[in-house]
Design an enzyme around this catalytic site. Structure first.
Site, PDB file in Angstrom:
ATOM      1  N   ASN A  18     -12.981  -1.549  -4.889  1.00 42.75           N
ATOM      2  CA  ASN A  18     -12.802  -2.078  -6.243  1.00 42.75           C
ATOM      3  C   ASN A  18     -13.957  -3.009  -6.600  1.00 42.75           C
ATOM      4  OD1 ASN A  18     -11.918  -3.322  -8.590  1.00 42.75           O
ATOM      5  ND2 ASN A  18     -10.584  -4.728  -7.486  1.00 42.75           N
ATOM      6  N   GLU A  39      -0.146 -17.335  -7.916  1.00 43.94           N
ATOM      7  CA  GLU A  39       0.755 -16.545  -8.747  1.00 43.94           C
ATOM      8  C   GLU A  39       2.213 -16.778  -8.366  1.00 43.94           C
ATOM      9  OE1 GLU A  39      -0.454 -12.515  -9.245  1.00 43.94           O
ATOM     10  OE2 GLU A  39      -2.591 -13.017  -9.355  1.00 43.94           O
ATOM     11  N   CYS A  83      -6.684  -6.376  -6.992  1.00 44.41           N
ATOM     12  CA  CYS A  83      -6.455  -5.735  -5.698  1.00 44.41           C
ATOM     13  C   CYS A  83      -5.741  -6.684  -4.735  1.00 44.41           C
ATOM     14  CB  CYS A  83      -7.773  -5.278  -5.098  1.00 44.41           C
ATOM     15  SG  CYS A  83      -9.063  -6.511  -5.165  1.00 44.41           S
ATOM     16  N   HIS A  84      -5.754  -7.993  -5.051  1.00 44.18           N
ATOM     17  CA  HIS A  84      -5.097  -8.941  -4.148  1.00 44.18           C
ATOM     18  C   HIS A  84      -3.580  -8.852  -4.239  1.00 44.18           C
ATOM     19  CE1 HIS A  84      -5.638 -10.966  -8.062  1.00 44.18           C
ATOM     20  NE2 HIS A  84      -4.487 -11.540  -7.800  1.00 44.18           N
ATOM     21  N   TYR A 101       0.838  -1.196   0.000  1.00 42.24           N
ATOM     22  CA  TYR A 101       0.000   0.000   0.000  1.00 42.24           C
ATOM     23  C   TYR A 101       0.879   1.254   0.000  1.00 42.24           C
ATOM     24  CZ  TYR A 101      -3.726  -3.273   1.247  1.00 42.24           C
ATOM     25  OH  TYR A 101      -4.606  -4.319   1.254  1.00 42.24           O
TER      26      TYR A 101
END
Length: 158
Positions: free
Chosen positions: A118, A155, A126-127, A97
DNA sequence: CGAGCATCCTCAG
DNA sequence: CTGAGGATGCTCG
């Protein structure tokens, strides 16, 4: 939670059901569903819905980030700016952030607030925004989230 | 204006 | 390590 929203389709992901809401051919909402799954199901013949389902398949099966289909985002100018910045975070990488706040000349809490609103999960990632010390919150909850952990693991992030 | 945020940093124990 | 507390920018009522 979504009692008053009728989704145009749903998608069954490995971590839960996603609701798909369109306005015309534009995606306006893609969000995690609780328990009840709308009756329309994944077999919608709406071509715009099928396109979104195809994009989600790419994300979940091929482990790459798909081209984002046409979306129409309702939000303040600041939120649009943050959401656009989120789309530039590549698959498999994260930002804090604080880092995003520095790039956009704002504060980390303002970033978190914009992430929270979002309307389109997964496709607007956003993750991939995490806290400086830990994983950070998800879907409005400041506590660590199973879904967010799963997505990051998917990911290749530990 | 005041309160509430998916944060961050520092400092004291 | 833990917890308290202030700084921070944006949104909503």
């Amino acid at each position: 939670m979504y009692d008053t929203i009728v989704f145009d389709g749903v998608y069954k992901s490995p971590v839960g059901w996603l609701g798909i809401k369109l306005q015309g051919n534009d995606l306006i909402k893609l969000d995690w569903l609780e328990k009840n799954t709308p009756s329309k199901g994944v077999l919608s013949r709406n071509p715009a819905v099928k396109k979104i389902i195809a994009s989600l398949d790419i994300y979940f099966n091929k482990a790459t980030h798909p081209v984002i289909p046409p979306v129409s985002l309702a939000g303040t100018r600041f939120q649009q700016r943050v959401w656009r910045a989120l789309q530039n975070i590549p698959f498999g990488t994260v930002k804090t952030y604080g880092e995003l706040a520095a790039e956009l000349k704002t504060s980390s809490r303002a970033i978190g607030q914009a992430c929270r609103t979002n309307p389109i999960s997964i496709l607007i990632p956003c993750h991939r925004v995490v806290a400086a010390n830990g994983i950070g919150g998800y879907v409005g909850d400041a506590r660590p989230s199973q879904i967010k952990q799963w997505l990051l693991h998917h990911e290749g992030i530990h």
